[in-house]
Design a protein around this motif. Structure first.
Motif, mmCIF file in Angstrom:
data_model
loop_
_atom_site.group_PDB
_atom_site.id
_atom_site.type_symbol
_atom_site.label_atom_id
_atom_site.label_comp_id
_atom_site.label_asym_id
_atom_site.label_seq_id
_atom_site.Cartn_x
_atom_site.Cartn_y
_atom_site.Cartn_z
ATOM 1 N N UNK A 285 0.823 -0.909 0.277
ATOM 2 C CA UNK A 285 0.545 0.143 0.167
ATOM 3 C C UNK A 285 0.691 0.988 -0.190
ATOM 4 N N UNK A 286 0.778 2.061 -0.791
ATOM 5 C CA UNK A 286 1.392 3.532 -0.922
ATOM 6 C C UNK A 286 1.599 4.153 -0.165
ATOM 7 N N UNK A 287 2.241 4.834 0.560
ATOM 8 C CA UNK A 287 2.086 5.583 1.251
ATOM 9 C C UNK A 287 2.616 7.295 1.394
ATOM 10 N N UNK A 324 1.851 -1.177 4.886
ATOM 11 C CA UNK A 324 1.973 -0.796 4.381
ATOM 12 C C UNK A 324 3.092 -0.473 4.178
ATOM 13 N N UNK A 325 3.285 0.654 2.371
ATOM 14 C CA UNK A 325 5.077 0.618 2.119
ATOM 15 C C UNK A 325 5.606 1.268 3.175
ATOM 16 N N UNK A 326 5.417 2.288 4.134
ATOM 17 C CA UNK A 326 6.209 2.441 5.557
ATOM 18 C C UNK A 326 5.484 3.049 6.655
ATOM 19 N N UNK A 327 6.259 3.788 6.898
ATOM 20 C CA UNK A 327 5.679 4.682 7.780
ATOM 21 C C UNK A 327 4.060 4.977 7.225
ATOM 22 N N UNK A 328 3.271 5.469 8.372
ATOM 23 C CA UNK A 328 1.935 6.321 7.970
ATOM 24 C C UNK A 328 1.403 7.571 8.673
ATOM 25 N N UNK A 329 2.688 8.658 9.187
ATOM 26 C CA UNK A 329 2.755 9.773 10.028
ATOM 27 C C UNK A 329 2.374 11.082 8.846
ATOM 28 N N UNK A 330 2.174 10.546 7.553
ATOM 29 C CA UNK A 330 2.272 11.894 6.457
ATOM 30 C C UNK A 330 0.834 11.297 5.695
ATOM 31 N N UNK A 331 -0.528 10.626 6.354
ATOM 32 C CA UNK A 331 -1.516 10.659 6.698
ATOM 33 C C UNK A 331 -1.622 11.721 7.642
ATOM 34 N N UNK A 332 -3.630 12.597 7.630
ATOM 35 C CA UNK A 332 -4.396 12.245 8.913
ATOM 36 C C UNK A 332 -4.650 10.961 9.222
ATOM 37 N N UNK A 333 -5.314 11.468 10.715
ATOM 38 C CA UNK A 333 -5.274 10.407 10.932
ATOM 39 C C UNK A 333 -6.773 9.093 10.526
ATOM 40 N N UNK A 334 -7.345 9.808 9.380
ATOM 41 C CA UNK A 334 -8.523 9.190 8.963
ATOM 42 C C UNK A 334 -7.664 8.921 8.277
#
Length: 356
Positions: A285-287, A324-334
C-alpha cells in the motif's frame, strides 16, 4: 496457487490459525501525538499482529533515530543542530527521548493487559543508527570501525534489556522485533555523504554488516529467563537494494520491503526465502500521499501477481503479511486508519485467492 486444504506454519511462530489466512500489520509511524490512542488503534485494527506505533510529530526525541538512540545501553547521546550525536553525557533532549519511550511502554502496558498473542516492536536498526549518529568530534559513526562496533554492541544489549522489560510487564506477548533500516543499502554501497557533502563514506564490508545482525539475532534467541521463547527479528527497509540474501544468511525471521522499491533480483531472493520459511512483509500500500492510494482489490492483486510470477504455492504465499510501504505519519488520522482497513480487506481477498 490454490487448493482445498492447505497446512501451513504461521509466520514468525504465531499461534496456528484455522482457517489459515494472510495477516496484515502496520510498519511504525503514525500521525498525531496521542500514544494511548495510537496503541488502541493498532490493537483494534491489527488484532493478529499489533505493534507499538512511533509518533514523529512529537519531535526529534520520538522519531526513528531519537527513539533508537534512547534504547542504547552504556552509550550517551545528545541532540545538536546537525542531529543526534554520541556524547559523554546525555543532554535534556536525550533524557526526553528516554522518558517518552518509557511513557510509550506505560501506554502499551495499559492497553495490552490481558492480550495474548504476537506483538511487534520496532527499533532503528544498527546500521541506520550508525549512519545517522555523529561522533563527538564530527562526522558519522559509520566512518569509524570502533564506533560502529560500540553502537552495534550497545544496541544489541539495549534491545535485549527492552525485551526483558516487556516480558516482565506483559508476559503473554509473543514478541517480534522489527529493525528499521532505511539506510542499510547506502551503508553497503558507499552511498552516504560525508559531513562536508563533497564526498561519500566508504562502504562497510558485508561480513561486518552480517556479523552485527548475527550477534543481535543470537542475543534475542538466548535472552530472557529459562524457558523464554526466542524473539524473532524482522528487518524493514523501504529503500531500493535491500540485501535480502545477506539477511537470510544471518538468521532473521523475515524482511519487510516496499514493493515499489523491489527489482527482479530482490523478488527472486524473496521468493527463495518464502520457500524456505521466510516471513515477508509486503509493503503493497503506497504511503507517499495523504490517503490510501489503492483499493483492497488492487493491493491484493499486486501481491498475488508477483507470487504467481515466482511460481510459489499457497503455503509460501500465506507467509506473506500485508503492510503499508512505510510508516503512516504522512497521512492524517482518518487516512491512516483507512489505510489499515484497506490492508485488512486486501488480506481477506488474498487469502481467498490463495486458498481457492
Amino acid at each position: 496457487m490454490s487448493g482445498p486444504e492447505v497446512e501451513t506454519a504461521p509466520p514468525l511462530g504465531l499461534a496456528d490459525r484455522r482457517p489459515p489466512s494472510v495477516l496484515w500489520t502496520g510498519i511504525g509511524s503514525w500521525p498525531g501525538t496521542d500514544m494511548g490512542d495510537a496503541v488502541r488503534i493498532a490493537f483494534a485494527e491489527c488484532p493478529d499482529l499489533p505493534y507499538l506505533p512511533e509518533l514523529p510529530a512529537r519531535g526529534p526525541a520520538a522519531q526513528l533515530v531519537g527513539r533508537g538512540a534512547s534504547v542504547l545501553s552504556g552509550l550517551a547521546v545528545d541532540l545538536q543542530p546537525a542531529g543526534w550525536r554520541l556524547a559523554d553525557a546525555p543532554n535534556r533532549d536525550a533524557r526526553q527521548a528516554r522518558s517518552l519511550f518509557r511513557q510509550d511502554l506505560d501506554d502499551l502496558e495499559e492497553v495490552a493487559q490481558g492480550f495474548v498473542g504476537a506483538f511487534k516492536l520496532s527499533v532503528a536498526g544498527p546500521w541506520t543508527l550508525a549512519a545517522a549518529l555523529e561522533r563527538p568530534r564530527g562526522d558519522r559513526v559509520v566512518a569509524d570501525h570502533g564506533a560502529r562496533r560500540d553502537v552495534v554492541q550497545s544496541l544489541t544489549e539495549g534491545i535485549g534489556a527492552l525485551v526483558d522489560e516487556l516480558r516482565r510487564r506483559l508476559p503473554d506477548l509473543a514478541l517480534v522485533v522489527q529493525l528499521d533500516e532505511p539506510l542499510l543499502p547506502a551503508v553497503l554501497t558507499g552511498g552516504l555523504s560525508t559531513a562536508s557533502g563533497f564526498s561519500r563514506h566508504r562502504s562497510v564490508d558485508r561480513p561486518e554488516v552480517a556479523e552485527a545482525y548475527s550477534q543481535l539475532v543470537a542475543h534475542l534467541a538466548a535472552t530472557g529467563p529459562m524457558g523464554a521463547a526466542a524473539v524473532p527479528v524482522v528487518v524493514h527497509c523501504c529503500a531500493a537494494g535491500a540485501p535480502v540474501s545477506l539477511l537470510r544468511e544471518v538468521g532473521v525471521a523475515g524482511v519487510a520491503l516496499d514493493l515499489g522499491q523491489m527489482g527482479t533480483e530482490t523478488w527472486d531472493e524473496v521468493g527463495e526465502g518464502l520457500t524456505e520459511g521466510l516471513w515477508f512483509g509486503a509493503g503493497a500500500l503506497p504511503t507517499t500521499g495523504t490517503a490510501p492510494l489503492a483499493r483492497p482489490e488492487q493491493v491484493a492483486t499486486r501481491v498475488l501477481a508477483r507470487l504467481d510470477d515466482l511460481g510459489l504455492d499457497a503455503d509460501a504465499g500465506l507467509r506473506t503479511v500485508l503492510t503499508p510501504a512505510c510508516g503512516l505519519a504522512g497521512f492524517d488520522s482518518d487516512g491512516a486508519l483507512a489505510a489499515l482497513r484497506v490492508l485488512r480487506s486486501a488480506a481477506d481477498i488474498l487469502s481467498d485467492r490463495l486458498l481457492g
